[in-house]
Design a protein around this motif. Structure first.
Motif, PDB file in Angstrom:
ATOM      1  N   ASN A  92       0.863  -1.173   0.000  1.00  0.00           N
ATOM      2  CA  ASN A  92       0.000   0.000   0.000  1.00  0.00           C
ATOM      3  C   ASN A  92       0.903   1.227   0.000  1.00  0.00           C
ATOM      4  OD1 ASN A  92      -1.694   2.210   0.748  1.00  0.00           O
ATOM      5  ND2 ASN A  92      -3.178   0.758   1.587  1.00  0.00           N
ATOM      6  N   GLU A  95      -0.212   4.174   2.451  1.00  0.00           N
ATOM      7  CA  GLU A  95      -0.032   3.943   3.886  1.00  0.00           C
ATOM      8  C   GLU A  95       1.369   3.447   4.224  1.00  0.00           C
ATOM      9  OE1 GLU A  95      -3.073   1.300   5.192  1.00  0.00           O
ATOM     10  OE2 GLU A  95      -4.722   2.652   4.650  1.00  0.00           O
ATOM     11  N   HIS A  96       2.179   3.163   3.198  1.00  0.00           N
ATOM     12  CA  HIS A  96       3.540   2.662   3.384  1.00  0.00           C
ATOM     13  C   HIS A  96       3.551   1.379   4.221  1.00  0.00           C
ATOM     14  CE1 HIS A  96       5.136   6.334   1.625  1.00  0.00           C
ATOM     15  NE2 HIS A  96       4.375   7.032   2.442  1.00  0.00           N
ATOM     16  N   THR A  97       2.704   0.428   3.801  1.00  0.00           N
ATOM     17  CA  THR A  97       2.638  -0.858   4.482  1.00  0.00           C
ATOM     18  C   THR A  97       2.857  -1.995   3.486  1.00  0.00           C
ATOM     19  OG1 THR A  97       0.232  -1.043   4.178  1.00  0.00           O
ATOM     20  CG2 THR A  97       1.024  -0.002   6.218  1.00  0.00           C
TER      21      THR A  97
END
Length: 297
Positions: A92, A95-97
């Motif tokens: 993602n 969201e930097h996930t």
């Protein structure tokens, strides 16, 4: 959301603050992770649960049979993964996930061929098909349990030296026990947890095959603690083509015709519906291979 399918390699010498991503292996499916660049800091998640913050390292490997991610034992344990597992990686960018979801069952469609003059239960699986089904562990043990309906048989495994091979050949004895016929179109499903290969014969051969990417997630069962393993990767095979069998008049010979593969992450076909969100403890799902493979005698 960008996605890709990867095998897990646990390396005791690997940094626990990084995760290496290798996505240039010949047998791996197409992916959407080009924006997940080297040095990107992300929050690693298992299902919906955050595991830790980690830095992505983009690696390259000329001798890998399937795309893989490499991590240290502590990171793998925190993510409920172990060496040799297969997982769906979802990035993602907003969201930097990075979310890892374990894939327990891998499926591919094949044309089943039967060998002549052999009664012992044996199976010959091409190197490329073997890796797509996630059967690297079976290659080391040299045996696999196969099921069709109520019939079950233990098969001795052999892998052709030709790394381009995608054939699937059962001995006559094994085909008889499993009540399968030569030339039958089958959906193969390999369950890594049960270490079982299942057959689902299909009634006819469609002109084109578009399988869904991932089935609805089921309730998860966390793995045991991560087990360090050595990377099992062998010399990288060349790009494959889809092969089609010849008519009966040309028995004993075969040829291939290149066709456009129905890749899982191709940009042009309509996108498949997104899977349901996994639970907070992670989820086990089924991966469907995108192509029809035909074997050679």
């Amino acid at each position: 959301m960008a996605r890709g399918l990867f095998d897990v390699v646990v390396n005791p010498g690997h940094s626990e603050d990084t995760m290496t991503l290798v996505a240039d292996c010949a047998n791996g499916y197409e992916h959407e992770l080009h924006k997940l660049r080297d040095g990107t800091m992300v929050v690693l998640k298992n299902g919906g649960s955050p595991v830790k913050q980690i830095r992505i390292v983009r690696g390259h490997d000329d001798e890998c049979p399937f795309h893989y991610i490499e991590m240290g034992p502590a990171t793998a344990k925190a993510a409920y993964l172990r060496g040799g597992a297969r997982c769906l990686l979802e990035y993602n960018e907003l969201e930097h996930t990075v979310t890892l979801t374990k894939i327990t069952v891998n499926k591919e469609q094949v044309i089943l061929l039967t060998g002549k003059g052999r009664t012992k239960p044996r199976v010959r699986i091409g190197y490329s098909l073997l890796n797509k089904l996630g059967m690297a562990g079976v290659r080391r043990s040299r045996t696999v349990r196969a099921r069709h309906g109520g019939a079950s048989v233990k098969l001795r495994l052999s892998v052709p030296a030709n790394e381009l091979s995608e054939q699937f050949v059962l001995s006559a004895g094994a085909a008889a026990k499993l009540r399968l016929d030569n030339g039958q179109l089958c959906l193969l499903a390999y369950d890594q947890a049960a270490r079982t290969l299942s057959f689902s014969p299909l009634s006819d051969i469609p002109e084109s095959i578009d399988l869904p990417n991932v089935s609805t997630p089921t309730s998860p069962t966390p793995d045991d603690s991560a087990q360090p393993i050595r990377s099992p990767y062998l010399p990288r095979p060349a790009q494959r083509t889809v092969a089609k069998t010849m008519p009966a008049s040309r028995r004993g010979k075969s040829r291939t015709r290149k066709t456009a593969p129905s890749h899982t992450f191709a940009p042009h076909p309509p996108k498949a519906p997104k899977p349901e969100s996994p639970s907070k403890t992670g989820a086990s799902v089924v991966w469907f291979g995108p192509k029809l493979h035909r074997g050679r005698r």
